[in-house]
Design an enzyme around this catalytic site. Structure first.
Site, mmCIF file in Angstrom:
data_model
loop_
_atom_site.group_PDB
_atom_site.id
_atom_site.type_symbol
_atom_site.label_atom_id
_atom_site.label_comp_id
_atom_site.label_asym_id
_atom_site.label_seq_id
_atom_site.Cartn_x
_atom_site.Cartn_y
_atom_site.Cartn_z
ATOM 1 N N ALA A 71 -29.411 3.515 57.032
ATOM 2 C CA ALA A 71 -28.861 3.331 55.846
ATOM 3 C C ALA A 71 -27.478 2.809 56.078
ATOM 4 C CB ALA A 71 -28.996 4.178 54.739
ATOM 5 N N ARG A 106 -27.581 -9.865 52.532
ATOM 6 C CA ARG A 106 -28.558 -11.007 52.017
ATOM 7 C C ARG A 106 -28.500 -10.437 50.305
ATOM 8 N NH1 ARG A 106 -32.956 -10.194 56.391
ATOM 9 N NH2 ARG A 106 -31.777 -8.488 56.684
ATOM 10 N N ARG A 111 -25.198 7.811 19.713
ATOM 11 C CA ARG A 111 -24.183 7.701 20.986
ATOM 12 C C ARG A 111 -24.227 8.880 21.623
ATOM 13 N NH1 ARG A 111 -19.215 4.936 18.653
ATOM 14 N NH2 ARG A 111 -18.452 5.170 20.621
ATOM 15 N N TYR A 130 -21.870 5.597 9.296
ATOM 16 C CA TYR A 130 -21.197 5.941 10.817
ATOM 17 C C TYR A 130 -20.771 7.360 10.578
ATOM 18 C CZ TYR A 130 -17.905 6.999 14.313
ATOM 19 O OH TYR A 130 -17.381 7.539 15.346
ATOM 20 N N ASN A 177 -12.777 9.192 11.417
ATOM 21 C CA ASN A 177 -12.753 10.142 12.360
ATOM 22 C C ASN A 177 -11.207 9.764 13.163
ATOM 23 O OD1 ASN A 177 -13.967 7.920 13.357
ATOM 24 N ND2 ASN A 177 -14.561 9.123 15.113
ATOM 25 N N ALA A 188 -20.498 9.731 -5.546
ATOM 26 C CA ALA A 188 -20.282 8.500 -4.881
ATOM 27 C C ALA A 188 -19.162 7.726 -4.967
ATOM 28 C CB ALA A 188 -21.406 7.597 -5.578
HETATM 29 C C1 UD1 Z 1 -36.002 -4.744 60.330
HETATM 30 C C2 UD1 Z 1 -36.847 -4.983 61.510
HETATM 31 C C3 UD1 Z 1 -38.051 -6.039 61.570
HETATM 32 C C4 UD1 Z 1 -38.898 -5.403 60.431
HETATM 33 C C5 UD1 Z 1 -38.141 -5.169 58.987
HETATM 34 C C6 UD1 Z 1 -38.920 -4.192 58.148
HETATM 35 C C7 UD1 Z 1 -35.215 -4.874 63.384
HETATM 36 C C8 UD1 Z 1 -34.219 -5.359 64.624
HETATM 37 N N1 UD1 Z 1 -35.848 -5.549 62.592
HETATM 38 O O1 UD1 Z 1 -35.547 -6.084 60.156
HETATM 39 O O2 UD1 Z 1 -38.747 -5.789 62.631
HETATM 40 O O3 UD1 Z 1 -40.044 -6.454 60.174
HETATM 41 O O4 UD1 Z 1 -37.118 -4.262 59.303
HETATM 42 O O5 UD1 Z 1 -38.366 -4.368 56.809
HETATM 43 O O6 UD1 Z 1 -35.171 -3.334 63.407
HETATM 44 N N2 UD1 Z 1 -29.188 -0.811 59.529
HETATM 45 C C9 UD1 Z 1 -28.455 0.142 60.241
HETATM 46 N N3 UD1 Z 1 -27.457 -0.246 61.119
HETATM 47 C C10 UD1 Z 1 -27.384 -1.393 61.752
HETATM 48 C C11 UD1 Z 1 -28.525 -2.354 61.132
HETATM 49 C C12 UD1 Z 1 -29.300 -1.855 60.249
HETATM 50 O O7 UD1 Z 1 -28.231 1.091 59.684
HETATM 51 O O8 UD1 Z 1 -26.641 -1.790 62.523
HETATM 52 C C13 UD1 Z 1 -29.938 -0.230 58.549
HETATM 53 C C14 UD1 Z 1 -30.134 -1.163 57.089
HETATM 54 O O9 UD1 Z 1 -29.088 -0.567 56.243
HETATM 55 C C15 UD1 Z 1 -31.378 -1.215 56.942
HETATM 56 C C16 UD1 Z 1 -32.268 -1.152 58.032
HETATM 57 O O10 UD1 Z 1 -31.457 -0.652 59.105
HETATM 58 O O11 UD1 Z 1 -31.549 -0.185 55.916
HETATM 59 C C17 UD1 Z 1 -32.994 -2.470 58.489
HETATM 60 O O12 UD1 Z 1 -31.959 -3.131 58.708
HETATM 61 P P1 UD1 Z 1 -32.186 -4.702 58.226
HETATM 62 O O13 UD1 Z 1 -30.977 -5.553 58.621
HETATM 63 O O14 UD1 Z 1 -32.914 -4.766 56.825
HETATM 64 O O15 UD1 Z 1 -33.443 -5.226 59.104
HETATM 65 P P2 UD1 Z 1 -34.336 -6.436 58.983
HETATM 66 O O16 UD1 Z 1 -33.780 -7.766 59.311
HETATM 67 O O17 UD1 Z 1 -35.129 -6.312 57.734
HETATM 68 CA CA CA Z 2 -34.605 -5.006 55.806
#
Ligand code: UD1
Ligand code: CA
Length: 457
Positions: free
Chosen positions: A9, A15, A332, A365, A385, A422
């Protein structure tokens, strides 16, 4: 056998084109990474490590102590990301599940089946794969003639032939923990993106004659990786269908599931009916036999049984049993409506409590107020108020009757059973049982109009 999980993560999620880090984007009101954590938490794993980088503090505060954390300072690829947990994990024996934080639809059942096959077959790695109608963007699973997995090739590195392959890498894997870290140290970044790819471990393990296996799930939707807003909207629709289906199976009537939006965190009692355009968000709990909608948005509210809420917006409030709200009411934050309260059309309630059976049926209100029980607030009642600087409290005791179009200028207390005529503007406390008339007395000037100069011949 010991089981560990590593959740990736740390990516920024370029993208997504967003200020919000990718894994924090909500799907049905819950951050993607939280969906993943929740699914993994249902499995029998000893510890979860989340790899954080971009937005590290925000991801940490979302996930809390459900996970340990390792920091990936620079995002050099998914293989590099897993490497960050080397210190914590590489010496341990057992199974390590690796998942991406951007696959929110994966279920614990599928993960359990993956782990089971992996452990039963005693594999070095078992890859979760799926058949994609449109595999664009995913890593492709390349198999040998005998059907065994040879490698995963990323879309950007794939040949034209390889791009035709529809079996995709879901980014979810089970590894023999020690073999994982041993193979990771051999991964290079010699590819089109200059990254250390985690899937390269597969080819390395294969070369070293370890057992490489795959588990293909029939449900591609479940494995969807959310990289952009298009996928996010698809994930939302799929998750929404899943949530609505579960509520219906639990005894909730949903008239138009396609137009009913319920967060993953919401609870609803049996025999409640949801009409089209109902949006239930956050920590909302709805009791039994309620009737909600059409077109109502309820966020973080606790609602009792037998309550009816039509075309209204409610936020951060409590609502009792047999309450009627709307149409077109606005409740609210920090309001509490006890049983049998009625809040009618075009009534706004803010930070106000209403005791049992009290009513504000039309055009009012009521803010910063404590309303007792069996109070009737006539049409157009207003708590004044705010003096432009501070907010003040209006207290209305039990059994008070406020006549139409009255202003209650706070701070002010209306004593038990008092009756406000009233059109009054009440600026002083009213004792219990009093009749208060706070307006100019009516004067009738008889035969006056015809005497006006312009009416004379
Ligand atoms: C990746 C896989 C791909 C697969 C796809 C499935 C690789 C190289 N590719 O591609 O084969 O089909 O997932 O959804 O693994 N992340 C890190 N550190 C990094 C890079 C990424 O923590 O340096 C985390 C991202 O936050 C993300 C996950 O790894 O949650 C996947 O990375 P992402 O860049 O989305 O990989 P994909 O291009 O989707
Ligand atoms: Ca991905």
């Amino acid at each position: 056998m010991n089981r560990y999980a590593v959740i990736l993560a740390a990516g920024k999620g370029t993208r997504m084109k967003s200020k919000l880090y990718k894994v924090l984007h909500p799907v049905c009101g819950k951050a993607m990474v939280q969906h993943v954590i929740d699914a993994v938490s249902k499995l029998n794993v000893d510890s979860i490590y989340t790899v954080i980088g971009h937005g590290a503090e925000k991801v940490k505060s979302q996930v809390g102590d459900a996970s340990h954390y390792v920091l990936q300072e620079e995002q050099l690829g998914t293989g590099h990301a897993v490497m960050q947990a080397q210190e914590q994990l590489s010496e341990k024996s057992g199974t390590t599940l690796v998942l991406c934080g951007d696959t929110p639809l994966l279920t614990a059942d599928t993960l359990e089946a993956l782990i089971k096959q992996h452990e039963d077959e005693n594999a070095a790695v078992t890859l979760l794969t799926a058949h994609a109608d449109d595999p664009t963007g995913y890593g492709r699973v390349i198999r040998n003639d005998d059907g065994t997995v040879a490698k995963v090739v990323e879309h950007k590195d794939a040949s034209e032939d390889e791009k035709l392959v529809q079996e995709i890498n879901t980014g979810t894997y089970c590894f023999d923990n020690q073999l994982l870290f041993q193979a990771l140290s051999q991964v290079s970044n010699d590819n089109s993106q200059g990254e250390y790819y985690l899937p390269d471990v597969i080819e390395i393990l294969k070369r070293e004659e370890h057992k490489v296996a795959a588990y293909q799930t029939i449900d591609f939707d479940e494995t969807m990786g959310v990289n952009d807003r298009l996928a996010l909207s698809r994930a939302e629709i799929i998750m929404k269908e899943r949530i609505n289906r579960q509520h219906m199976l639990n005894g909730v009537t949903i008239i138009d599931p396609a137009n009913t939006y319920i967060d993953a965190t919401v609870k609803i009692g049996q025999d409640t009916t949801l009409l089209p355009g109902t949006i239930l968000k956050g920590q909302t709990e709805i009791g039994e036999d309620c009737y909600i909608g059409p077109f109502s948005e309820i966020s973080n509210c606790q609602v009792g049984n037998n309550t009816k809420i039509r075309q209204s917006v409610l936020t951060d409030s409590e609502v009792g049993n047999e309450v009627q709200i709307g149409p077109y009411a606005h409740i609210r934050p920090h309001s509490a409506l006890q049983d049998q309260v009625k809040i009618g059309n075009f009534v706004e309630v803010k930070k106000a409590t209403f005791g049992e059976g009290s009513k504000a049926s039309h055009l009012s209100y009521i803010g910063d107020a404590e309303v007792g029980s069996n109070v009737n607030l006539g049409c157009g009642s207003i708590t004044v108020n705010y003096d432009g600087k501070n907010k003040y409290l209006t207290k209305i005791e039990d059994n008070v009757f406020v006549g139409c179009n009255s202003n209650l200028v706070a701070p002010v207390t209306i004593g038990k059973g008092a009756y406000i005529a009233a059109g009054s503007t009440v600026t002083e406390d009213v004792p219990g049982d009093a009749l208060t008339i706070a307006r100019a007395r009516q004067v009738n000037k008889e035969n006056y109009v015809s005497k006006l100069s312009h009416n004379k011949e």
